[in-house]
Scaffold this motif. Structure first.
Motif, PDB file in Angstrom:
ATOM      1  N   SER A 386      53.763  42.038  41.496  1.00 37.18           N
ATOM      2  CA  SER A 386      53.789  41.159  40.327  1.00 37.18           C
ATOM      3  C   SER A 386      53.198  39.819  40.728  1.00 37.18           C
ATOM      4  O   SER A 386      53.665  39.195  41.687  1.00 37.18           O
ATOM      5  N   VAL A 387      52.174  39.371  40.027  1.00 36.68           N
ATOM      6  CA  VAL A 387      51.456  38.149  40.393  1.00 36.68           C
ATOM      7  C   VAL A 387      51.563  37.124  39.275  1.00 36.68           C
ATOM      8  O   VAL A 387      51.292  37.434  38.107  1.00 36.68           O
ATOM      9  N   LEU A 388      51.964  35.915  39.637  1.00 34.25           N
ATOM     10  CA  LEU A 388      51.920  34.775  38.717  1.00 34.25           C
ATOM     11  C   LEU A 388      50.634  34.016  39.014  1.00 34.25           C
ATOM     12  O   LEU A 388      50.491  33.412  40.087  1.00 34.25           O
ATOM     13  N   PHE A 389      49.687  34.046  38.073  1.00 29.68           N
ATOM     14  CA  PHE A 389      48.403  33.387  38.307  1.00 29.68           C
ATOM     15  C   PHE A 389      48.542  31.885  38.126  1.00 29.68           C
ATOM     16  O   PHE A 389      49.216  31.401  37.205  1.00 29.68           O
ATOM     17  N   GLU A 390      47.874  31.141  39.036  1.00 27.83           N
ATOM     18  CA  GLU A 390      48.048  29.695  39.084  1.00 27.83           C
ATOM     19  C   GLU A 390      46.771  28.902  38.842  1.00 27.83           C
ATOM     20  O   GLU A 390      46.778  27.891  38.141  1.00 27.83           O
ATOM     21  N   LYS A 391      45.649  29.331  39.450  1.00 28.74           N
ATOM     22  CA  LYS A 391      44.451  28.490  39.409  1.00 28.74           C
ATOM     23  C   LYS A 391      43.212  29.321  39.725  1.00 28.74           C
ATOM     24  O   LYS A 391      43.314  30.428  40.273  1.00 28.74           O
ATOM     25  N   PRO A 392      42.025  28.786  39.422  1.00 29.05           N
ATOM     26  CA  PRO A 392      40.788  29.494  39.757  1.00 29.05           C
ATOM     27  C   PRO A 392      40.631  29.661  41.264  1.00 29.05           C
ATOM     28  O   PRO A 392      41.065  28.808  42.051  1.00 29.05           O
ATOM     29  N   GLY A 393      40.012  30.774  41.658  1.00 31.34           N
ATOM     30  CA  GLY A 393      39.735  31.007  43.065  1.00 31.34           C
ATOM     31  C   GLY A 393      38.409  30.412  43.476  1.00 31.34           C
ATOM     32  O   GLY A 393      37.781  29.652  42.730  1.00 31.34           O
ATOM     33  N   ARG A 394      37.963  30.770  44.660  1.00 38.80           N
ATOM     34  CA  ARG A 394      36.720  30.210  45.193  1.00 38.80           C
ATOM     35  C   ARG A 394      35.488  30.792  44.528  1.00 38.80           C
ATOM     36  O   ARG A 394      34.457  30.143  44.426  1.00 38.80           O
ATOM     37  N   LEU A 395      35.588  32.041  44.084  1.00 36.77           N
ATOM     38  CA  LEU A 395      34.419  32.713  43.519  1.00 36.77           C
ATOM     39  C   LEU A 395      34.442  32.616  41.993  1.00 36.77           C
ATOM     40  O   LEU A 395      35.510  32.528  41.383  1.00 36.77           O
ATOM     41  N   ASP A 413      39.273  38.980  36.833  1.00 37.34           N
ATOM     42  CA  ASP A 413      39.538  39.674  35.578  1.00 37.34           C
ATOM     43  C   ASP A 413      39.761  38.616  34.500  1.00 37.34           C
ATOM     44  O   ASP A 413      40.526  37.673  34.728  1.00 37.34           O
ATOM     45  N   PRO A 414      39.135  38.741  33.331  1.00 41.23           N
ATOM     46  CA  PRO A 414      39.323  37.730  32.275  1.00 41.23           C
ATOM     47  C   PRO A 414      40.764  37.634  31.781  1.00 41.23           C
ATOM     48  O   PRO A 414      41.158  36.625  31.187  1.00 41.23           O
ATOM     49  N   LEU A 415      41.566  38.670  32.014  1.00 41.37           N
ATOM     50  CA  LEU A 415      42.973  38.633  31.598  1.00 41.37           C
ATOM     51  C   LEU A 415      43.856  37.869  32.577  1.00 41.37           C
ATOM     52  O   LEU A 415      45.023  37.600  32.280  1.00 41.37           O
ATOM     53  N   ALA A 416      43.299  37.536  33.731  1.00 40.36           N
ATOM     54  CA  ALA A 416      44.050  36.763  34.732  1.00 40.36           C
ATOM     55  C   ALA A 416      43.892  35.284  34.406  1.00 40.36           C
ATOM     56  O   ALA A 416      42.884  34.662  34.735  1.00 40.36           O
ATOM     57  N   VAL A 417      44.883  34.725  33.736  1.00 35.85           N
ATOM     58  CA  VAL A 417      44.823  33.319  33.314  1.00 35.85           C
ATOM     59  C   VAL A 417      46.052  32.599  33.852  1.00 35.85           C
ATOM     60  O   VAL A 417      47.111  33.200  34.056  1.00 35.85           O
ATOM     61  N   PRO A 418      45.941  31.283  34.101  1.00 33.55           N
ATOM     62  CA  PRO A 418      47.079  30.538  34.645  1.00 33.55           C
ATOM     63  C   PRO A 418      48.327  30.674  33.772  1.00 33.55           C
ATOM     64  O   PRO A 418      48.262  30.563  32.547  1.00 33.55           O
ATOM     65  N   GLY A 419      49.459  30.943  34.425  1.00 35.16           N
ATOM     66  CA  GLY A 419      50.725  31.073  33.719  1.00 35.16           C
ATOM     67  C   GLY A 419      51.086  32.495  33.359  1.00 35.16           C
ATOM     68  O   GLY A 419      52.227  32.776  32.978  1.00 35.16           O
ATOM     69  N   ARG A 420      50.129  33.429  33.495  1.00 36.36           N
ATOM     70  CA  ARG A 420      50.430  34.818  33.166  1.00 36.36           C
ATOM     71  C   ARG A 420      50.996  35.530  34.389  1.00 36.36           C
ATOM     72  O   ARG A 420      50.519  35.342  35.512  1.00 36.36           O
ATOM     73  N   ILE A 421      52.009  36.352  34.181  1.00 40.58           N
ATOM     74  CA  ILE A 421      52.541  37.231  35.226  1.00 40.58           C
ATOM     75  C   ILE A 421      52.089  38.640  34.901  1.00 40.58           C
ATOM     76  O   ILE A 421      52.326  39.134  33.783  1.00 40.58           O
ATOM     77  N   ALA A 422      51.423  39.283  35.850  1.00 41.66           N
ATOM     78  CA  ALA A 422      50.863  40.606  35.588  1.00 41.66           C
ATOM     79  C   ALA A 422      51.025  41.507  36.803  1.00 41.66           C
ATOM     80  O   ALA A 422      51.139  41.027  37.947  1.00 41.66           O
ATOM     81  N   ARG A 423      51.029  42.792  36.550  1.00 41.46           N
ATOM     82  CA  ARG A 423      51.053  43.769  37.638  1.00 41.46           C
ATOM     83  C   ARG A 423      49.638  43.902  38.197  1.00 41.46           C
ATOM     84  O   ARG A 423      48.663  44.026  37.456  1.00 41.46           O
TER      85      ARG A 423
END
Length: 440
Positions: A386-395, A413-423
């Motif tokens: 389970s990942v809580l996305f926080e910020k843009p990466g290097r790429l 992935d476009p669905l990976a946005v800050p504040g979202r928790i996803a598998r």
């Protein structure tokens, strides 16, 4: 409306200093300052210092020396030193560096607005007291603006353990716990501003005993109450002492879903003789049995630790005992250092291990710890986390977040946005992070 003055803060050291820097910025925000990332644009520069590592004070003086050209170019620039070096050095900083306008300790930064006003009036200000009032209650309430999805929250400060190598009891003072309702109020405020994960901070956080409804609350009860806050999805805490890991807190690791399966539990050495010399007040065996109980409560718990190599009197057999403990525990992460004397601590007066011996031991220990870390990370490949996305990466298009085990995970992935928790299904392991794809 007058143009806001610019504040630049450089933060050294632990997560508590990160939290303190945010609160100092908020305190000065009430005096018309806004934070800048460019020191050359600043009207005030604050160095929020740490006294834990070797030659901490000298590093601060070196940094102050590098600020001289900025002061020469802008005589109205105000420079301050905050944090634990400020607490330890006090007036000496003013004496050695005339360009410093104010020195404020970690227990008095709520007085920064008054100090800043005095400095603008032409004074130099020093405040390194241990005041009776609760500094947090004297700080301004922060505006409800959107912020990052993760945040630190200090609940306990100071330490009464007096480990022979540590300056914290002298720079942060005795153990003090914030009242329960004030902690909960700040937690709710953070969640209303978009925070989904809170890490509770303290020099000895599991010694937390705050005044609450019905009496004194321990850390486990506080965590369970925080878990009832709608919108708060994850809770962590750091740093812990093995002697304060109460039964209820161990149980919480097994039955509170919002408490993440990651624990930083420093041991420092695997040798009972060295542990006694360090004044740790526990044995290696007691630490190992505690680890067993924690893993019985939460089998997938990832442990990290702290280790000091080359403590005065450490023989090869003592070091080998540390290596044996590391092999038995199996750490997912760890921090290890050569011993360096902190002035004013009991161990500073003892003869140390030759530097070349300590360096060689540290190299061996770090090789083992790195091997364990990489094995744990490699074991994540193929698993879903389970990942809580926080910020843009290097790429481009990449987003970075943290797994429940505190591993950095990057996903494109476009669905990976800050504040979202996803598998996320982990597909690769790097030296210090994991890569993955959104699970379907």
């Amino acid at each position: 409306m007058a143009e806001a003055r610019k504040l630049y803060i450089k933060t050294y050291g632990c997560q508590m200093n990160v939290y303190d820097s945010e609160r100092m910025a908020e305190a000065l925000g009430a005096s018309g300052y806004e934070v800048t990332d460019a020191p050359e644009q600043a009207d005030m520069i604050l160095l929020n210092t740490c006294h834990i590592r070797e030659k901490a004070a000298e590093k601060v003086y070196s940094e102050l020396g590098r600020l001289k050209p900025l002061k020469a170019a802008n005589p109205d620039l105000r420079i301050g030193v905050a944090g634990c070096v400020a607490q330890a050095e006090g007036e000496e900083i003013m004496r050695r560096q005339p360009l410093v306008d104010l020195v404020v300790g970690p227990q008095t930064y709520h007085r920064l607005p008054a100090m800043e006003a005095a400095v603008r009036a032409g004074e130099r200000a020093v405040d390194t007291e241990f005041p009776q009032e609760d500094k947090f209650e004297h700080l301004p309430r922060t505006p409800r603006t959107r912020r990052a999805p993760v945040a630190f929250l200090t609940v306990q400060e100071g330490c009464d353990k007096f480990c022979a190598f540590c300056v914290v009891p002298y720079t942060r003072g005795a153990e003090v716990s914030r009242p329960v309702e004030r902690v909960l109020r700040e937690a709710r405020d953070l969640v209303e501003r978009g925070v989904r994960e809170i890490t509770l901070l303290g020099q000895n956080v599991n010694a937390y005993h705050g005044a609450g409804a019905g009496g004194t609350w321990g850390l486990a009860r506080l965590i369970r109450e925080m878990a009832r806050i709608d919108g708060l999805e994850r809770i962590r805490f750091t740093t812990s002492h093995p002697n304060d890991m109460e039964d209820e807190l161990i149980a919480a690791h097994g039955d509170e879903p919002k408490l993440m399966p990651y624990l930083h539990l420093p041991v420092q050495s695997g040798s009972d003789r060295i542990l006694k010399a360090m004044n740790r007040k526990h044995t290696a065996e007691q630490y190992l049995r505690l680890v067993e109980r924690l893993r019985a409560a939460r089998p997938d718990l990832l442990l990290s630790g702290d280790f000091i190599v080359g403590f005065p009197g450490e023989a090869e057999a003592d070091f080998e005992a540390t290596m044996a403990l590391v092999r038995e525990v199996g750490y997912g992460q760890a921090f290890s250092f050569k011993y360096s004397a902190r002035p004013g601590t009991p161990a500073a007066e003892r003869a140390g291990v030759p530097d070349e011996v300590a360096a060689e031991r540290l190299q061996r220990l770090q090789a083992l710890l790195t091997e364990q870390q990489r094995a744990v990370q490699q074991g994540m490949v193929g698993r879903e986390v389970s990942v809580l996305f926080e910020k843009p990466g290097r790429l481009p298009g990449q987003m970075v977040g943290k797994s429940e085990y505190l591993h950095a995970v990057h996903v494109a992935d476009p669905l990976a946005v800050p504040g979202r928790i996803a598998r996320v299904r982990i597909t690769q392991s790097g030296p210090n992070s994991l890569g993955g794809v959104m699970a379907t």
